[in-house]
Design a protein around this motif. Sequence first.
Motif, short mmCIF file in Angstrom:
data_model
loop_
_atom_site.label_atom_id
_atom_site.label_comp_id
_atom_site.label_asym_id
_atom_site.label_seq_id
_atom_site.Cartn_x
_atom_site.Cartn_y
_atom_site.Cartn_z
N TYR A 641 -18.65 -14.53 -37.67
CA TYR A 641 -17.36 -13.95 -38.07
C TYR A 641 -17.56 -12.58 -38.70
N GLY A 642 -16.62 -11.68 -38.47
CA GLY A 642 -16.70 -10.34 -39.04
C GLY A 642 -16.29 -9.30 -38.03
N GLU A 643 -16.21 -8.05 -38.49
CA GLU A 643 -15.74 -6.97 -37.61
C GLU A 643 -16.74 -6.66 -36.50
N ASN A 644 -18.04 -6.89 -36.77
CA ASN A 644 -19.07 -6.52 -35.79
C ASN A 644 -19.67 -7.72 -35.07
N THR A 645 -18.84 -8.73 -34.85
CA THR A 645 -19.26 -9.95 -34.16
C THR A 645 -20.05 -9.66 -32.89
N ILE A 646 -19.49 -8.82 -32.02
CA ILE A 646 -20.11 -8.66 -30.70
C ILE A 646 -21.38 -7.81 -30.77
N LEU A 647 -21.48 -6.93 -31.77
CA LEU A 647 -22.73 -6.17 -31.93
C LEU A 647 -23.87 -7.08 -32.34
N VAL A 648 -23.60 -7.97 -33.31
CA VAL A 648 -24.63 -8.92 -33.77
C VAL A 648 -25.06 -9.80 -32.61
N ALA A 649 -24.07 -10.38 -31.91
CA ALA A 649 -24.38 -11.32 -30.82
C ALA A 649 -25.14 -10.64 -29.69
N GLU A 650 -24.73 -9.43 -29.31
CA GLU A 650 -25.39 -8.71 -28.21
C GLU A 650 -26.84 -8.40 -28.56
N ALA A 651 -27.07 -7.94 -29.80
CA ALA A 651 -28.44 -7.60 -30.22
C ALA A 651 -29.32 -8.85 -30.21
N VAL A 652 -28.79 -9.98 -30.67
CA VAL A 652 -29.56 -11.24 -30.65
C VAL A 652 -29.85 -11.63 -29.20
#
Length: 801
Positions: A641-652
Amino acid sequence: MKTVDTLVEEFAATIPFELDAFQREAIEKLDRGRGGVLVIAPTSSGKTIVAEYAIFRALKEGAKVLYTTPLKALSNQKYHDFVRTYGESVVGLVTGENTINDDAPVVVMTTEILRNLIYEDPGRLDLVRYVILDEVHYIDDFPRGSVWEEIVIQAPQTIKLVGLSATIGNYREIADWMAENRGGMETVFHDVRPVELKMWLAINNRFYPLFKADGGIDQRTWSKGAQEEEASYRIGGYRGLPSNDLLHVIEQLRSLEMLPAIYFIFSRRGCREALQRSAYHELDLTTTAEKEAIDRVAAERLQGLKDHDEEALFRRMVDARLLRRGLAEHHAGLLPYHKEMVEELFQRGLIKVVFATETLSLGINMPARGVVVSSFTKFDGVNFSTLTTGELTQLMGRAGRRGIDVIGHGAILKESDVEVGTIYEVAMGPTLVVESKFLPSYNMALNLMRVYTPEEAEALMQRSFGQFQKRLAADEADERFSNVRERLSDIRRMWDDPDVSIDDVAQYFKLEDRRRSIRIELRRVRREAGGHQRGGRRGRQPRAQSGPQRLAHRLEIEAKGLMERQRKLKVVRSPRFGELLQKYGEIRNLQQELEKSQREVTGQMDEYPRKLRRICAVLAEAGFLLRNKPTDKGLFAARVYGENTILVAEAVWLGWFEGLTPEELCAVLVMLAAEDRERRGDRQSRGARRYPTPAIAQTARMVRSLYFRFADMERHLDEPNLRAPSHDYIDFAYRWASGEPLDRIPLPPNVDIGDAIKAMKALYSLVRQLEFATRQSRSPIAEPVTRAVALMERDVIKRTY
């Protein structure tokens, strides 16, 4: 089986005072109503009693209660209040940093946690009878407001909602919207303050009553304020000088017995300077007995600190002599322990004046006898603007301690560049009107598409408070549209030329519009044709016309034909030509305005579904959605959860975090969890970026490039959602996770310790979410993330008081 009336009387017997009429009304409506009750009452008026009754009844009947607040600090405070009332075994707490006894019958949590629970584990809500939504007026806050709306829309219908809100002007709007979603919602409105408020205007260090006893404007105060303004206009440089002095104002507060007081200053630097001036002049507001009591409280609390580095930092940063004299500051930049101590000392009446930013007026229970508003203008991040009635009401809400003070006092310091009429206008203005800040996010879209079809998800968007308010606005607009239609109809009926009809004049305007567009097009085409001619060889005639020349020729022929058609119209030959054009111009303008407004209203009717579709388009393009369902990567992102959800998930998902040590992982993740403090002259103040290790530097650059890639996608679809990666806290997070003592970690430039702790709490919350998500997806970084969680844990993060 006990009757409802018996339960109410049994509950009333457990509290040490008589139930107020509005409290009893709210309890009865909660029991008899279907969807729940919305209670609107001033700060400190006893709204929480209604929530306590819901807890009392649920415990009697073996059901569960969730008490939600928008602020972690407020959740922690409520948790301790309830533990004292019901015992540790009965009460739990769940926030981004803590999970304590989460299976308890009464669980206090932040609104975000409840929203997450609705998406991830709705079965946990089966035994929940009541959900208390404290501080409902936060629905006006971005980004928290969206979370409230998600809860009201999606919480199981078996749950009754208890909404508690400060006084707001459009509470019926909120109640009607909640009723639409919950199958009914009772309301109780109570606008009587528990402690009477007397407002003052400070002019040249003297306090003048703002209003007379009957509530009318005090004319002597108005005249005094106007005289001060006139004097400042007559003397040029005098206008920018303050008309009140801090030390004299505090002396007035003391002589008029208005202490303890909260002295609101709208900047951290202003709070620090006020404290330093008080120290320089050796201002002392406490007795010997009070000084001894302050020493005892401070010693007890310091003994409770588990981390010696936090204690060392506190001793280095806090001037204990000022605390002993009854003076303190309170703002988000302070060490949390420092803030907690100030709050406790103030609540005990030992701190006499606290210099605070407006954050103190939100949520935390810190009432005072007096409140001072040092400035009537506030910087909103872009420019300076006058306080609104809602903001002034929020600040003045702290004045008057229930059960202690007969009258609370609120003083506004007059400034020569703020007219006395403006102060009265705001002080007498309407109460806060709440506007929806609903905004679909990537995480919301992924969780909705996981459970619903696109059509069902869009239908949920239509149930938002934002869409509800737009519908109300559209209904009001319809009335205005009908007025315009009637006016148009009257103008048409009153057309008085027997020879020239309205349609004749309409035809003239239609031909004229086309002629105007041809003239514009011809100018453009002739410029292009001239360029072609200049590009040819000198002295030679072109063999054939160029493309632009042929187009210009066709347009000239069309324009000539249109002119001929215009000349044949009756209106052109009419002696009233000019008058008829003017009359029809009014009809035409009204029609155009009506059509434009109708298009705008129609566009707003599906604004949120369209926004959801655009977000889903970004998610589909990035591989988070496939055929309107989350992919494995999308399911992973739905748990973060958070504003940068997709950045975190993509990097992982791209494996960028693999091979990083847990400390390095924390340093990179803080870029996506924290937010840099806003600065003017941004670039110069940052300086060159330095990274603790080469691996962090490389990964940080990749994260930045990923942000720009997604930001380009968002711009293409006109859908900006992502927050730019932070860089302030990379080194701080690395040193924190490496176990360096808090008092030895250097702070980033222009950052206070409170900001750094807030960033570490946001990082800790993110790594906890990642720990759950990586385990569920069996990610190769699950183990380093778990170790990162352990490394981030310190008492300053986990502490709940």
